[in-house]
Design a protein around this motif. Sequence first.
Motif, PDB file in Angstrom:
ATOM      1  N   ASN A 379    -117.796 -37.907 -49.595  1.00  0.00           N
ATOM      2  CA  ASN A 379    -116.722 -38.307 -48.336  1.00  0.00           C
ATOM      3  C   ASN A 379    -115.565 -37.271 -47.580  1.00  0.00           C
ATOM      4  O   ASN A 379    -115.111 -37.500 -47.006  1.00  0.00           O
ATOM      5  N   GLY A 380    -115.675 -36.222 -48.317  1.00  0.00           N
ATOM      6  CA  GLY A 380    -114.901 -34.934 -47.806  1.00  0.00           C
ATOM      7  C   GLY A 380    -113.961 -34.894 -48.541  1.00  0.00           C
ATOM      8  O   GLY A 380    -113.157 -35.815 -49.129  1.00  0.00           O
ATOM      9  N   PRO A 381    -113.324 -33.176 -48.053  1.00  0.00           N
ATOM     10  CA  PRO A 381    -112.337 -32.936 -49.505  1.00  0.00           C
ATOM     11  C   PRO A 381    -110.603 -33.663 -48.818  1.00  0.00           C
ATOM     12  O   PRO A 381    -110.261 -34.054 -50.018  1.00  0.00           O
ATOM     13  N   GLN A 382    -110.297 -34.145 -47.580  1.00  0.00           N
ATOM     14  CA  GLN A 382    -109.532 -34.550 -47.512  1.00  0.00           C
ATOM     15  C   GLN A 382    -109.476 -36.181 -48.000  1.00  0.00           C
ATOM     16  O   GLN A 382    -107.940 -36.537 -49.019  1.00  0.00           O
ATOM     17  N   TRP A 383    -110.744 -37.071 -48.604  1.00  0.00           N
ATOM     18  CA  TRP A 383    -110.499 -38.266 -49.143  1.00  0.00           C
ATOM     19  C   TRP A 383    -110.191 -38.000 -50.459  1.00  0.00           C
ATOM     20  O   TRP A 383    -109.149 -38.772 -50.906  1.00  0.00           O
ATOM     21  N   LEU A 384    -111.062 -36.698 -50.880  1.00  0.00           N
ATOM     22  CA  LEU A 384    -110.100 -36.391 -52.590  1.00  0.00           C
ATOM     23  C   LEU A 384    -108.681 -36.435 -52.836  1.00  0.00           C
ATOM     24  O   LEU A 384    -108.588 -36.143 -54.164  1.00  0.00           O
ATOM     25  N   CYS A 385    -108.235 -35.679 -51.961  1.00  0.00           N
ATOM     26  CA  CYS A 385    -106.766 -35.239 -52.051  1.00  0.00           C
ATOM     27  C   CYS A 385    -105.680 -36.699 -52.044  1.00  0.00           C
ATOM     28  O   CYS A 385    -104.891 -36.692 -53.080  1.00  0.00           O
ATOM     29  N   ARG A 386    -106.185 -38.006 -52.176  1.00  0.00           N
ATOM     30  CA  ARG A 386    -105.735 -39.331 -52.302  1.00  0.00           C
ATOM     31  C   ARG A 386    -105.717 -39.370 -53.513  1.00  0.00           C
ATOM     32  O   ARG A 386    -104.863 -39.887 -54.762  1.00  0.00           O
ATOM     33  N   ALA A 410    -102.672 -32.439 -41.516  1.00  0.00           N
ATOM     34  CA  ALA A 410    -101.825 -31.948 -39.213  1.00  0.00           C
ATOM     35  C   ALA A 410    -103.151 -33.503 -39.049  1.00  0.00           C
ATOM     36  O   ALA A 410    -102.050 -34.416 -38.407  1.00  0.00           O
ATOM     37  N   ASN A 411    -103.459 -34.452 -40.303  1.00  0.00           N
ATOM     38  CA  ASN A 411    -103.825 -35.928 -39.577  1.00  0.00           C
ATOM     39  C   ASN A 411    -104.750 -36.658 -40.785  1.00  0.00           C
ATOM     40  O   ASN A 411    -105.592 -37.219 -41.506  1.00  0.00           O
ATOM     41  N   PRO A 412    -103.441 -36.763 -41.671  1.00  0.00           N
ATOM     42  CA  PRO A 412    -103.461 -37.803 -42.944  1.00  0.00           C
ATOM     43  C   PRO A 412    -103.494 -39.199 -42.616  1.00  0.00           C
ATOM     44  O   PRO A 412    -103.721 -39.964 -41.032  1.00  0.00           O
ATOM     45  N   HIS A 413    -104.540 -39.496 -43.388  1.00  0.00           N
ATOM     46  CA  HIS A 413    -104.787 -41.021 -43.742  1.00  0.00           C
ATOM     47  C   HIS A 413    -103.613 -41.894 -44.564  1.00  0.00           C
ATOM     48  O   HIS A 413    -102.984 -40.770 -45.189  1.00  0.00           O
ATOM     49  N   ILE A 414    -103.218 -42.744 -44.048  1.00  0.00           N
ATOM     50  CA  ILE A 414    -101.588 -43.318 -44.405  1.00  0.00           C
ATOM     51  C   ILE A 414    -102.186 -43.032 -46.458  1.00  0.00           C
ATOM     52  O   ILE A 414    -101.565 -43.134 -47.512  1.00  0.00           O
ATOM     53  N   GLU A 415    -103.132 -43.451 -46.932  1.00  0.00           N
ATOM     54  CA  GLU A 415    -103.208 -43.637 -48.607  1.00  0.00           C
ATOM     55  C   GLU A 415    -103.544 -42.190 -49.072  1.00  0.00           C
ATOM     56  O   GLU A 415    -102.458 -41.846 -50.200  1.00  0.00           O
ATOM     57  N   GLU A 416    -103.459 -41.322 -48.215  1.00  0.00           N
ATOM     58  CA  GLU A 416    -102.999 -39.282 -48.235  1.00  0.00           C
ATOM     59  C   GLU A 416    -101.773 -39.273 -48.656  1.00  0.00           C
ATOM     60  O   GLU A 416    -101.743 -38.531 -49.193  1.00  0.00           O
ATOM     61  N   CYS A 417    -101.455 -39.887 -47.319  1.00  0.00           N
ATOM     62  CA  CYS A 417     -99.701 -39.703 -47.467  1.00  0.00           C
ATOM     63  C   CYS A 417     -98.861 -40.308 -48.992  1.00  0.00           C
ATOM     64  O   CYS A 417     -97.828 -39.929 -49.070  1.00  0.00           O
ATOM     65  N   MET A 418     -98.900 -41.193 -48.642  1.00  0.00           N
ATOM     66  CA  MET A 418     -98.474 -42.366 -49.787  1.00  0.00           C
ATOM     67  C   MET A 418     -98.946 -41.907 -51.502  1.00  0.00           C
ATOM     68  O   MET A 418     -98.841 -41.518 -52.186  1.00  0.00           O
ATOM     69  N   VAL A 441     -93.293 -44.879 -42.126  1.00  0.00           N
ATOM     70  CA  VAL A 441     -92.537 -45.452 -40.845  1.00  0.00           C
ATOM     71  C   VAL A 441     -92.751 -45.463 -39.455  1.00  0.00           C
ATOM     72  O   VAL A 441     -92.883 -46.328 -38.920  1.00  0.00           O
ATOM     73  N   LYS A 442     -93.326 -44.117 -38.776  1.00  0.00           N
ATOM     74  CA  LYS A 442     -93.806 -44.206 -37.604  1.00  0.00           C
ATOM     75  C   LYS A 442     -94.545 -43.848 -37.313  1.00  0.00           C
ATOM     76  O   LYS A 442     -94.852 -44.536 -36.456  1.00  0.00           O
ATOM     77  N   THR A 443     -95.088 -43.697 -37.604  1.00  0.00           N
ATOM     78  CA  THR A 443     -96.682 -43.701 -37.571  1.00  0.00           C
ATOM     79  C   THR A 443     -97.122 -44.489 -37.430  1.00  0.00           C
ATOM     80  O   THR A 443     -98.073 -45.277 -36.873  1.00  0.00           O
ATOM     81  N   TRP A 444     -97.593 -46.008 -38.676  1.00  0.00           N
ATOM     82  CA  TRP A 444     -98.206 -46.730 -39.054  1.00  0.00           C
ATOM     83  C   TRP A 444     -96.816 -48.249 -39.119  1.00  0.00           C
ATOM     84  O   TRP A 444     -96.148 -48.015 -39.748  1.00  0.00           O
ATOM     85  N   LYS A 445     -96.824 -48.567 -37.553  1.00  0.00           N
ATOM     86  CA  LYS A 445     -95.635 -50.190 -37.893  1.00  0.00           C
ATOM     87  C   LYS A 445     -95.897 -50.531 -38.837  1.00  0.00           C
ATOM     88  O   LYS A 445     -94.743 -51.710 -38.971  1.00  0.00           O
ATOM     89  N   LYS A 446     -96.892 -51.422 -39.203  1.00  0.00           N
ATOM     90  CA  LYS A 446     -96.851 -52.442 -40.029  1.00  0.00           C
ATOM     91  C   LYS A 446     -97.963 -51.511 -41.525  1.00  0.00           C
ATOM     92  O   LYS A 446     -98.487 -51.864 -41.477  1.00  0.00           O
TER      93      LYS A 446
END
Length: 610
Positions: A379-386, A410-418, A441-446
């Motif tokens: 599923n791509g290298p970014q998915w493995l980062c989490r 550059a364009n993370p999903h919330i799971e990569e951020c956490m 907090v600024k990107t994902w309001k809920k």
Amino acid sequence: MWALRRASTPLRNQGYRVRTSYVFGKLEVPYFWEGNVAGFGTTAGLYDKFISFERNNPATWPSSGVYISSHGLSTQSRAENSGEEENVEDGFSELDGNEEELTSGSKIADDDDNDVDDGTQKELDLLDGETELAEKKFTKWVPSKLTKAIWNAPDFSVASALVKWVSQGNKLSRDDISSTMISLRRRQMFRKALQFSEWLEANGQLEFNERDYASRVHLIAKVQGLHKAESYIAKIPKSFQGEVVHRALLANYVVANNVEKAEEVFNKIKDLEFPMSIFAYNQMLVLYKKIDRRKIADVLLLMEKENIKPCPFTYKILIDGKGLSNDISGMEQVVDSMKAEGIELDVSTLSLLAKHYVSCGLKVKAKAILKEIEETNSNGPQWLCRILLPFYGKLQMEDEVRRLWEICEANPHIEECMAAIVAWGQLKNVQEAEKIFDRVVKTWKKLSARHYSIMMNVYRDSKMLTKGKEVVNQMAESGCHIDLLTCNAIVKLYVEAGEVEKADSFLVKAVKKYGMKPLFTSYKTLMDHYARRGDVHNAEKIFDKMRQSSYIPRLGQFGTLIQAYVNAKTPAYGMRERMMADKVFPNKTLAGQLAQVDSFRKTAVSDLLD
């Protein structure tokens, strides 16, 4: 299966004698096998009518008390169990058994909650036959109007919200019902899910099948308790009282670590001659992995006898069990057996191996596994980062953490951020963790409570308790629904800050407000603290609350409770009798603690001296 049972045995010489008897025509031929760690039996054992396990040296290796007949499993607690080996986990410190942790490589959890059975075991696949399709859709799923209607309904007003929803001309399809039910269970909204199920049946909106009834059993167990769930089964139409319904009950007894009831339900499934699936055997393996890993081999032997083939998850349970016992060689033998069966090691299995290599300090092996995970590129290298980020944080490899975060930044999903927040927290780089959390907090309001709890844990681990409490207030102001993991994080935060009474009070209020069953580790945190300061009254109070929450008392709980008496320098009257009533027999450590509290008893002479 033979290789699997061999890998399941401890590496030191245990000396088992396996007795089997089987019948050829009219001639009964006894078969005896004397052996050690080489194995538990021979192919002849597949045809036995009765099998019992006895250790050759009962003084050193007392019987686990498990007897396997053609009907199933049973545990017999006997006095000689009191010599339980010191290195076998006591069922308190590492009640892990979290199926989601074994099957989901992307799970971000609290620091030590990976090793605790917190009651968040991956929800059972108990809905209708289309659930598998619904689960696949769920990974890239947007909540439907029906789901949002139930989410937004007040806690006890789901029926009213559904009546309004239908009156607006909306239709209910099984797919929509399935995906909504999955979302409610995944978010631990069990009370709302139960109301939804009850409304569907009462209003004839869904023709219930066995999986729907099994789902109801599961939800009743979560909301109203296991006794009510077991009673409900008798009300289900006979034609739907099958294996799926009973395995739902079995799984919930396993989550509650109730060995006696789990074995009772397992044996009932066999006695009623339902077609047995691997699910039931996996549940018993999960249970014994948590409570007594010596019994795992007995389950594997029964699987072999019943010609039940292990599935990939079976191997993951065994890998985790060996890893938790720090038996890395045995863990690798299980992996070899898995490969011999032609089963490829997926990312979640590799993650499990990495977890145990890291925990055992085997950095070279851990790094090799992490490299293998990265090379899968699924599923791509970014998915493995989490998956990879927390591991590299744990290994204190800051360059790798920075490299992987640059892939996502550059364009993370919330799971990569956490995952990155967890990693930077482990590196004690709070500034980087805060920077990413502010972006979240600024990107994902809920945000969910889990997202706040991860940042809370970073502050707690860095002893920045004031900032941790600020996150608690921030979460409350956002109107976020508190879940079990967040509740646990808050309890630990207050205890670390020395505000144990506030942690205790918060837990009581959370239970009352949300109707939740606290995590085992939440109670453990409070009880450990009370024991350390010799607060017998509060230690006993937490011990009683654990029992009320269906956490069966075991060696660890009694050990902590007795330690409270030791530190208070007061005798623990009737403690041995209490342990016997719960079928708990002291090991050497616990026997030593009991001797200490006995020394505080007054004698006729000490009264005179006073």
